[in-house]
Design an enzyme around this catalytic site. Structure first.
Site, mmCIF file in Angstrom:
data_model
loop_
_atom_site.group_PDB
_atom_site.id
_atom_site.type_symbol
_atom_site.label_atom_id
_atom_site.label_comp_id
_atom_site.label_asym_id
_atom_site.label_seq_id
_atom_site.Cartn_x
_atom_site.Cartn_y
_atom_site.Cartn_z
ATOM 1 N N ARG A 59 0.822 -1.217 0.000
ATOM 2 C CA ARG A 59 0.000 0.000 0.000
ATOM 3 C C ARG A 59 0.857 1.268 0.000
ATOM 4 N NH1 ARG A 59 -5.261 -1.283 3.917
ATOM 5 N NH2 ARG A 59 -6.419 -2.447 2.322
ATOM 6 N N LYS A 93 -19.852 -17.854 2.675
ATOM 7 C CA LYS A 93 -21.278 -17.741 2.974
ATOM 8 C C LYS A 93 -22.027 -16.854 1.983
ATOM 9 C CE LYS A 93 -20.726 -18.458 7.963
ATOM 10 N NZ LYS A 93 -21.002 -17.908 9.312
ATOM 11 N N GLY A 104 -9.629 -9.083 -0.104
ATOM 12 C CA GLY A 104 -8.478 -9.641 0.604
ATOM 13 C C GLY A 104 -8.120 -11.054 0.218
ATOM 14 N N GLY A 130 -13.315 -3.733 1.473
ATOM 15 C CA GLY A 130 -14.715 -3.360 1.616
ATOM 16 C C GLY A 130 -15.213 -2.439 0.521
#
Length: 400
Positions: free
Chosen positions: A37, A198, A355, A378
C-alpha cells in the site's frame, strides 16, 4: 464513468496538498512487513510534487476509536515511507492543531509530511464538520488517493472534498477506471467469479451481479449452498441450508435476466480439513455423507475456462475452494492462470479485488497477469454491490 478532477486537472503550484492515502499496513515489532500500500501511493506523491505542490499525507491506522493509542501511531511507518519515496518524511505528532500547523508552516517545496493517525480523533469517523474544517485549514487543495477507504464517509475521505478544491490521486483514478471497465461500461460478454464461505455475506453482491453480468461463477462454500438449493446432497460440507430459498430466488432472477450461473459439475472431497488430507474427485451429486467438498474438480475448471474464452471482461472476488491448503487450491490456481493467459493474449480485461482474492491470485502466481488488482477490500465489494461510495461521490460533487 464518474466525473472528477484528477491531478492533471488541478493547479497545485505552491499549494499545500492534503493527500488522503491508505497506509494501513501490517506492522510487527515496529517494522512494516508488507509495503504494497505504501508503494502504490508513490506516483501520486511524486506527481503532486512535479506540479509544484507540497504533499501532506493524511491517513488512518488500525482502530483506535478516537483515542491516542501509541501502538497505533503512524510514526512507525515513516522509515518504510521514506524508503519508498526515496526522501525524508517530516512527521507531525497530530493531524490538527498546533503540532500540525507548525510542521506545515515549515515545509519547503520538494518536502513531504505525514500527519498522525486521523482516527486518534473521534471527529474523523463521525465526519464531524469542525474536525474536517480543522484539517482543511492546513492546506490549499485536497487529493484523495484512498479508494480502499472510499466506502467510509469520514472527515478525511468525504468531508474534506466538500470543503476544498479537490481531485483524485493516481491510485484512486486507476481504481475507478478499472472498475468502470469491469462493470460500468464493460466489453461483453462479462463474467464474474464470486467465491467465499457464505451466501449471507455476499447476498447484495450476487443480487446486483445477476443483473449486470452474462456469466456468474459461484465457488467456495457459497456454491454448496446453491447445490443444496438444487437438491444436491453435500455431506458435511460448509453450507447455509437456511439460505436455500434465497439461493433459489437468485437462480430464478438469473434466469429472468439472462445471466448464466456456473456451479461445480465435479468436486474434490475429503474427510479432514487439513493440508495433504486424502481426497478424491467425484461427480457433484456423489458427495459421501461423511465427506466435505473442499474444491471444484478439473471438469468444472475446464468448463469455466471454455466460458472464459468466450468472454471479454472478467471481474473476480473470492476463491473457488479452500485455497489456503493443498491440494484444495487446485481449481482456484488453474482458473486464475487461465484468466491471466487470456489477459496476456489480449482476449480478456480482468479485474480482481478483495483480501482473499488477492492472496489467492498471488498464491496462484497469476496476479501480475491480471489487467488490474484492486488494493481495496470493503470498498471493492460495496462497489460490486452497486452501492454509492461516499468518498467517490464527494469527488464528483467537488468544484472543478
Amino acid at each position: 464513468m464518474a466525473k472528477f478532477n484528477t491531478i492533471d486537472d488541478m493547479d497545485l503550484d505552491g499549494k499545500v496538498v492534503l493527500t488522503r492515502v491508505d497506509v494501513n499496513v501490517p506492522v510487527e515489532d515496529g517494522q512494516v512487513t508488507d509495503t504494497t500500500r505504501i508503494d502504490k501511493i508513490v506516483p501520486t506523491v511524486k506527481d503532486i510534487q512535479a506540479k509544484g505542490g507540497i504533499p501532506v499525507l493524511l491517513a488512518h491506522f488500525d482502530r483506535p476509536k478516537g483515542q491516542r493509542v501509541e501502538g497505533m501511531s503512524l510514526r512507525q511507518i515513516v522509515p518504510a515511507l521514506e524508503a519508498a519515496l526515496g526522501q525524508p518524511v517530516v512527521f507531525a505528532d497530530d493531524c490538527i492543531g498546533g503540532p500540525a500547523k507548525r510542521v506545515v508552516a515549515a515545509l519547503q517545496p520538494g518536502q513531504v509530511a505525514l500527519m498522525e493517525n486521523t482516527r486518534f480523533h473521534a471527529g474523523e469517523e463521525q465526519n464531524d464538520g469542525t474536525f474536517a474544517a480543522s484539517l482543511a485549514a492546513l492546506g490549499g487543495a485536497y487529493v484523495n488517493d484512498a479508494f480502499s477507504a472510499a466506502h467510509r464517509a469520514h472527515a478525511s475521505t468525504e468531508g474534506l472534498a466538500r470543503l476544498m478544491y479537490a481531485g483524485a490521486g493516481r491510485l484512486m483514478e486507476a481504481e475507478l477506471k478499472a472498475l468502470d471497465a469491469a462493470l460500468g461500461d464493460p466489453q461483453r460478454p462479462v463474467m464474474a467469479v464470486v467465491g467465499g464461505a457464505k451466501v449471507s455475506t455476499k447476498l447484495d453482491l450476487l443480487t446486483n451481479l445477476v443483473e449486470k453480468v452474462d456469466h456468474l461463477v459461484i465457488g467456495g462454500g457459497m456454491a454448496n449452498t446453491f447445490l443444496v438449493a438444487k437438491g444436491v446432497e453435500v455431506g458435511k460440507s460448509l453450507a447455509e441450508r437456511d439460505m436455500a430459498d434465497t439461493a433459489r430466488a437468485i437462480l430464478e432472477k438469473a434466469d429472468a435476466t439472462g445471466c448464466k450461473i456456473h456451479l461445480p459439475v465435479d468436486i474434490v472431497v475429503a474427510r479432514e480439513f487439513k493440508a495433504g488430507a486424502a481426497s478424491e474427485t467425484l461427480p457433484v451429486d456423489q458427495c459421501p455423507a461423511d465427506a466435505m467438498i473442499l474444491d471444484a474438480g478439473p471438469e468444472t475448471v475446464e468448463a469455466l475456462r471454455q466460458a472464459m474464452t468466450a468472454c471479454k471482461t472478467l471481474i473476480w472476488n473470492g476463491p473457488l475452494g479452500a485455497f489456503e491448503i493443498e491440494p484444495f487450491d487446485a481449481a482456484t490456481n488453474a482458473a486464475a492462470r487461465a484468466a491471466a493467459e487470456l489477459t496476456a493474449q489480449g482476449q480478456l480485461v480482468s479485474v480482481a479485488g478483495g483480501g482473499d482474492t488477492v492472496a489467492a491470485l498471488n498464491k496462484a502466481g497469476a496476479a501480475e497477469g491480471f489487467t488490474f488488482i484492486s488494493t481495496a477490500g470493503g470498498a471493492f465489494l460495496e462497489w460490486m454491490e452497486g452501492k454509492t461510495l461516499p468518498g467517490v461521490a464527494a469527488l464528483e460533487a467537488a468544484k472543478r
